[in-house]
Structures are given as C-alpha cells and as structure tokens.
Motif scaffolding. Sequence first.
Motif, PDB file in Angstrom:
ATOM      1  N   CYS A  19       0.818  -1.219   0.000  1.00 17.67           N
ATOM      2  CA  CYS A  19       0.000   0.000   0.000  1.00 17.67           C
ATOM      3  C   CYS A  19       0.847   1.262   0.000  1.00 17.67           C
ATOM      4  O   CYS A  19       0.549   2.221  -0.711  1.00 17.67           O
ATOM      5  CB  CYS A  19      -0.941  -0.002   1.202  1.00 17.67           C
ATOM      6  N   ALA A  20       1.927   1.269   0.793  1.00 19.56           N
ATOM      7  CA  ALA A  20       2.781   2.454   0.861  1.00 19.56           C
ATOM      8  C   ALA A  20       3.475   2.711  -0.470  1.00 19.56           C
ATOM      9  O   ALA A  20       3.568   3.857  -0.931  1.00 19.56           O
ATOM     10  CB  ALA A  20       3.810   2.292   1.978  1.00 19.56           C
ATOM     11  N   ILE A  21       3.974   1.656  -1.097  1.00 16.08           N
ATOM     12  CA  ILE A  21       4.624   1.817  -2.397  1.00 16.08           C
ATOM     13  C   ILE A  21       3.610   2.248  -3.451  1.00 16.08           C
ATOM     14  O   ILE A  21       3.917   3.054  -4.339  1.00 16.08           O
ATOM     15  CB  ILE A  21       5.330   0.515  -2.810  1.00 16.08           C
ATOM     16  N   PHE A  22       2.375   1.735  -3.349  1.00 14.78           N
ATOM     17  CA  PHE A  22       1.318   2.152  -4.277  1.00 14.78           C
ATOM     18  C   PHE A  22       1.058   3.652  -4.152  1.00 14.78           C
ATOM     19  O   PHE A  22       0.888   4.344  -5.162  1.00 14.78           O
ATOM     20  CB  PHE A  22       0.047   1.362  -3.996  1.00 14.78           C
ATOM     21  N   CYS A  23       1.036   4.163  -2.922  1.00 14.25           N
ATOM     22  CA  CYS A  23       0.870   5.615  -2.720  1.00 14.25           C
ATOM     23  C   CYS A  23       1.998   6.391  -3.394  1.00 14.25           C
ATOM     24  O   CYS A  23       1.763   7.405  -4.055  1.00 14.25           O
ATOM     25  CB  CYS A  23       0.848   5.944  -1.220  1.00 14.25           C
ATOM     26  N   LEU A  25       3.846   5.408  -5.866  1.00 21.09           N
ATOM     27  CA  LEU A  25       3.676   5.295  -7.313  1.00 21.09           C
ATOM     28  C   LEU A  25       2.691   6.345  -7.823  1.00 21.09           C
ATOM     29  O   LEU A  25       2.930   6.995  -8.850  1.00 21.09           O
ATOM     30  CB  LEU A  25       3.169   3.899  -7.681  1.00 21.09           C
ATOM     31  N   LEU A  26       1.594   6.533  -7.105  1.00 24.53           N
ATOM     32  CA  LEU A  26       0.601   7.538  -7.498  1.00 24.53           C
ATOM     33  C   LEU A  26       1.208   8.926  -7.466  1.00 24.53           C
ATOM     34  O   LEU A  26       1.081   9.703  -8.423  1.00 24.53           O
ATOM     35  CB  LEU A  26      -0.615   7.462  -6.570  1.00 24.53           C
ATOM     36  N   TRP A  27       1.872   9.264  -6.346  1.00 25.60           N
ATOM     37  CA  TRP A  27       2.471  10.595  -6.229  1.00 25.60           C
ATOM     38  C   TRP A  27       3.562  10.806  -7.287  1.00 25.60           C
ATOM     39  O   TRP A  27       3.684  11.890  -7.848  1.00 25.60           O
ATOM     40  CB  TRP A  27       3.058  10.781  -4.824  1.00 25.60           C
ATOM     41  N   GLY A  28       4.340   9.760  -7.557  1.00 19.89           N
ATOM     42  CA  GLY A  28       5.394   9.889  -8.557  1.00 19.89           C
ATOM     43  C   GLY A  28       4.845  10.105  -9.952  1.00 19.89           C
ATOM     44  O   GLY A  28       5.418  10.846 -10.760  1.00 19.89           O
ATOM     45  N   SER A  29       3.698   9.485 -10.253  1.00 22.70           N
ATOM     46  CA  SER A  29       3.107   9.632 -11.585  1.00 22.70           C
ATOM     47  C   SER A  29       2.549  11.037 -11.824  1.00 22.70           C
ATOM     48  O   SER A  29       2.283  11.412 -12.973  1.00 22.70           O
ATOM     49  CB  SER A  29       1.995   8.602 -11.787  1.00 22.70           C
ATOM     50  N   ALA A  30       2.361  11.800 -10.751  1.00 18.70           N
ATOM     51  CA  ALA A  30       1.789  13.149 -10.900  1.00 18.70           C
ATOM     52  C   ALA A  30       2.705  14.066 -11.713  1.00 18.70           C
ATOM     53  O   ALA A  30       2.224  14.933 -12.453  1.00 18.70           O
ATOM     54  CB  ALA A  30       1.520  13.774  -9.529  1.00 18.70           C
ATOM     55  N   PHE A  31       4.025  13.900 -11.589  1.00 20.47           N
ATOM     56  CA  PHE A  31       4.956  14.799 -12.280  1.00 20.47           C
ATOM     57  C   PHE A  31       4.762  14.779 -13.798  1.00 20.47           C
ATOM     58  O   PHE A  31       4.520  15.825 -14.402  1.00 20.47           O
ATOM     59  CB  PHE A  31       6.399  14.442 -11.908  1.00 20.47           C
ATOM     60  N   THR A 267      10.992   6.645  -1.782  1.00 19.42           N
ATOM     61  CA  THR A 267      10.881   6.239  -3.187  1.00 19.42           C
ATOM     62  C   THR A 267      10.176   7.293  -4.049  1.00 19.42           C
ATOM     63  O   THR A 267      10.148   7.157  -5.268  1.00 19.42           O
ATOM     64  CB  THR A 267      10.108   4.917  -3.306  1.00 19.42           C
ATOM     65  N   ASN A 268       9.605   8.320  -3.430  1.00 20.00           N
ATOM     66  CA  ASN A 268       8.886   9.343  -4.205  1.00 20.00           C
ATOM     67  C   ASN A 268       9.726   9.980  -5.314  1.00 20.00           C
ATOM     68  O   ASN A 268       9.305  10.031  -6.475  1.00 20.00           O
ATOM     69  CB  ASN A 268       8.340  10.430  -3.280  1.00 20.00           C
ATOM     70  N   VAL A 274      11.586   8.330 -12.659  1.00 16.52           N
ATOM     71  CA  VAL A 274      11.421   7.216 -13.599  1.00 16.52           C
ATOM     72  C   VAL A 274      10.199   7.435 -14.495  1.00 16.52           C
ATOM     73  O   VAL A 274      10.269   7.253 -15.719  1.00 16.52           O
ATOM     74  CB  VAL A 274      11.287   5.883 -12.834  1.00 16.52           C
ATOM     75  N   PHE A 275       9.075   7.840 -13.913  1.00 24.18           N
ATOM     76  CA  PHE A 275       7.876   8.086 -14.707  1.00 24.18           C
ATOM     77  C   PHE A 275       8.103   9.219 -15.710  1.00 24.18           C
ATOM     78  O   PHE A 275       7.634   9.160 -16.851  1.00 24.18           O
ATOM     79  CB  PHE A 275       6.694   8.430 -13.796  1.00 24.18           C
TER      80      PHE A 275
END
Length: 330
Positions: A19-23, A25-31, A267-268, A274-275
Amino acid sequence: MIIKDAEKFFSKPYIVCICAIFCCLLWGSAFPCVKIGYSLFEIDRSSVPSLMLFAGARFTLAGIFVIAFGSATKRKFLLPKPKNIWRILLLSLFQTALQYTFFYIGLANTAGVKASVLNGLGVFFTIIAACFIYRTEKFNLVKLCGCILGFGGVILINLGGDFSFDFSLLGEGFVIFSGLSAAMAAGLVKIFSKHEDTTALCGYQFFIGGIFLIIIGASFGGQIPHIDAGAAFMLVYLAFLSACAFTLQGFLLKYNPVSKVAVFKSTNPLFGAVFSAIILGESEQLLSWFTLLAIVLVCAGIFVINKFGEKRKILKPAEGQEQENQENSG
C-alpha cells in the motif's frame, strides 16, 4: 468488527509495503501527468492564471472524492466541526493554494525528472519545520546527516552534466517553494488533526483550496482552451491520485507506527524521475550519472531521517481512546 478487521489487515507487513509503495507510485506519476495535462488541455504554460485554474479544478475534484469517501465510510455526510473552519482555511492556504500554485508554475518551467528530485526537499523542510518552528520533535545528528544528504542531491541535480548551476526562480525556485509550503502544511496537519477528523480536514482543505485557485485563476483571465475525453480522464486521474493516496496513507498511519510508513516516501523522487523519463522521454537526463547520484542522495537522506531519526511514542489503545474522548467532549 469492521474496525478490528481493518486493523488486522493494514497491520500486516506485506500489506503496509504494498500500500505504501502504491501511494508513492501515485504521487510519482503526478509529475509527468501534470505536464501531459498541460498539453491535453492546451494550457499556455506562460499563463500563471491558466495554471492556477487547472490546479484548482484538480483539487476541487480531489476534495469531492475525499469527502464522498469519508461520507460513505461514516454512513453520513462528512462535515467538519464549525469551530475548526479557521483551521481548514489556514491549512488550505498552505496545503493546496500556495503549494500547488508554486508546484504547477515550477513544473511548467523545469524538467519532470529534475522537479521530482527537487520535490524531495519537502521531506527535509518538514523535519526542519517540525524541529524549529512547530517544535513537535527534537533535531539530532541523524536528522542533520539526512538533511545534508538530501541537500547534496539537490545541489548535484542543479549542477548538471557540465557542472553549470542551471537554476531559475519560476522553475526550480518555485518547486522548492512548493516544498516549503508543504512543510508548513505538514506541521499544521499534525497539530490540527488533534481537533478534527483527518479525512474531513483533508477533504475540505482540498475543496476550499481548489475553489480558491479557480476563483483567482478565472479572475485574472485564466483559460482552459481545450477539453476532450482524454483531457477529462487525465483531470480525473490527477484528482483521484491525490484523494486515493491520502486516504490509503491515512489507514496505514492509523494502524502502524509513523516511521514504518514514512520510510517508503524515500521512493517518491525515484518514481517521479522514472515516470518522467519513461512518459516524457527524459531518459537521457535520468540515465546521466549526476541525476542518478542525486536521486540516490535524496532517497538516502529521506531513509536515514525516517528510519533512524526518532523513535516515536505510540499510544496504547486505551490511552488513545481516552485522549480522543477528552477531545470530543471538549
């Protein structure tokens, strides 16, 4: 029974990790998604009011999502306590209005990879604000080392491949200001959550902050020239990721030690970089040695602070319930 089952589920180590990594991933995809949103809506990146209008639409919708989720969970319409309206207004100023005005303008004027690393500064600003402004925790050598690692990464990413300091106020500067605003908001959330339901606090600050951005953007001539299915989907996704990541993180924090959850935020910057490299085609910058080293330094700094910075006291169930009852009766 439902709460007991939720505690058992969200306390499992592998669930926390997933769940934490999924969060993150979501925040990272925002960029990269925000940058794609600029193109889909054909927004003029040089128009500050238009950027504010776009941000306002996203966070107003995010607020609606959070409020709807909170209402469904509680089986009644989620409303904040009247005495806490001023807290929500103040939080919305820092958490949504200022933070994302700076973020959207900064992201429009710098590379996504670079912005994701610079955005990692927010964690260190939060530590500094908590220690020296809000005084909710103590500063120590471990936290100092973590901050040095993080700031080293930020300096390195700005040096560039030829070691020239590439920096602009409206680009990198505003991304850093966004992190400062987020740090102030984090301190306010820690304090205000003692007086108000966390979901209500977040949902309404998103909604009010988003409306504020829409009003300011529209008043100064902001425009969203083009809307189609693809653009609408991107707006919904951006709103969803904010609402979903916050809500999921809230459950993790409720049933686990803060440090156990927060450590994954290291990881953010990595996910953001990466994204951006994959989606925006900025792989050349990502694969350069100075960017990779900058990401490592920022992530290492965040990891050190969250893992070794401070042992937080965890309230026992009875003690926490007693405190909650005292606050509710007040």
